[in-house]
Design a protein around this motif. Structure first.
Motif, PDB file in Angstrom:
ATOM      1  N   SER A  15      37.637  28.147  32.168  1.00  0.00           N
ATOM      2  CA  SER A  15      38.719  29.128  32.068  1.00  0.00           C
ATOM      3  C   SER A  15      39.990  28.402  32.486  1.00  0.00           C
ATOM      4  CB  SER A  15      38.468  30.342  32.951  1.00  0.00           C
ATOM      5  OG  SER A  15      38.401  29.961  34.304  1.00  0.00           O
ATOM      6  N   SER A  41      43.932  30.132  25.162  1.00  0.00           N
ATOM      7  CA  SER A  41      43.506  29.464  26.391  1.00  0.00           C
ATOM      8  C   SER A  41      42.028  29.109  26.292  1.00  0.00           C
ATOM      9  CB  SER A  41      43.708  30.391  27.584  1.00  0.00           C
ATOM     10  OG  SER A  41      45.077  30.650  27.760  1.00  0.00           O
ATOM     11  N   SER A  47      44.398  27.391  31.121  1.00  0.00           N
ATOM     12  CA  SER A  47      45.546  27.600  30.241  1.00  0.00           C
ATOM     13  C   SER A  47      46.199  26.247  29.961  1.00  0.00           C
ATOM     14  CB  SER A  47      46.558  28.551  30.885  1.00  0.00           C
ATOM     15  OG  SER A  47      47.072  27.978  32.075  1.00  0.00           O
ATOM     16  N   SER A  56      38.458  29.287  27.197  1.00  0.00           N
ATOM     17  CA  SER A  56      37.727  30.319  27.924  1.00  0.00           C
ATOM     18  C   SER A  56      36.347  30.496  27.321  1.00  0.00           C
ATOM     19  CB  SER A  56      38.499  31.637  27.854  1.00  0.00           C
ATOM     20  OG  SER A  56      37.807  32.655  28.516  1.00  0.00           O
ATOM     21  N   GLY A  68      42.878  24.565  34.986  1.00  0.00           N
ATOM     22  CA  GLY A  68      41.873  25.614  34.944  1.00  0.00           C
ATOM     23  C   GLY A  68      40.709  25.316  35.855  1.00  0.00           C
ATOM     24  N   TYR A  71      30.937  27.123  32.342  1.00  0.00           N
ATOM     25  CA  TYR A  71      32.030  27.917  31.782  1.00  0.00           C
ATOM     26  C   TYR A  71      33.365  27.255  32.097  1.00  0.00           C
ATOM     27  CZ  TYR A  71      28.490  31.546  31.428  1.00  0.00           C
ATOM     28  OH  TYR A  71      27.361  32.248  31.122  1.00  0.00           O
TER      29      TYR A  71
END
Length: 143
Positions: A61, A105, A63, A107, A138, A59
Motif C-alpha cells: 500500500s 496508487s 502512493s 495497493s 508506502g 501486500y
C-alpha cells in the motif's frame, strides 16, 4: 481459598492475552519503503534497501507522484511496475508484481513470499524513461 483461585485465574487470563498479542505482532511483519526514480529503474538490491517479511501473501500500500519533469518529456506517462524479490544464493526468488498508472496508487497483493527473511527488496521501474521523475513511499506487509 476462593480469593487465591480468583487471583490465579486472573493472572492466567492476563498471561494468555499477552502471549496472543505477541503472536499477532510476529505474524504481521511490516516494512516501510520510499524511493526517488529519475530515470526508469530503482533497484532495492543495488541500493541495499531490504525489508523483513514473512512467507505467505505480501501486500503493498502506498502512493507515488511526479516531482519533476525533464526537458523533452513525453506527453504521456508510462506505467510503473513494482516487483518484489527475495535475495538468495543463485537466482533471486521472484514473489510477484503490481502495475500502476501515475494516477493509481500501488495497493493489494504484490506476491507470495517463500519464507521469512530480512532480504526482500523492490524493483520499481518503467519500461522506458518517459522524462517524468517520480517519488513514492508506502508499506509492505503480511497479514
Amino acid at each position: 481459598m476462593k480469593k487465591y483461585k480468583n487471583i490465579i485465574a486472573m493472572l492466567l487470563a492476563t498471561s494468555i492475552m499477552m502471549a496472543s498479542v505477541g503472536m499477532v505482532t510476529y505474524a504481521a511483519a511490516s516494512s516501510s519503503y520510499s524511493y526517488t526514480m529519475n530515470y526508469r529503474l530503482v533497484d532495492g538490491s543495488k541500493n541495499k534497501q531490504y525489508y523483513t517479511l514473512n512467507g505467505g501473501r505480501i501486500y503493498i500500500s502506498g502512493s507515488h507522484h511526479e516531482y519533476s519533469t525533464d526537458k523533452g518529456a513525453l506527453k504521456t506517462y508510462n506505467n510503473i511496475y513494482y516487483a518484489l524479490y527475495r535475495k538468495r544464493a543463485g537466482a533471486d526468488y521472484y514473489c510477484g508484481k503490481i502495475i500502476c498508472s501515475i494516477k493509481d496508487s500501488p495497493s493489494g497483493i504484490i506476491g507470495i513470499g517463500d519464507k521469512t527473511s530480512s532480504k526482500y527488496y523492490l524493483q520499481i521501474y518503467k519500461v522506458e524513461d518517459d522524462g517524468h521523475n517520480i517519488k513514492g513511499s508506502g508499506r509492505l506487509k503480511n497479514r
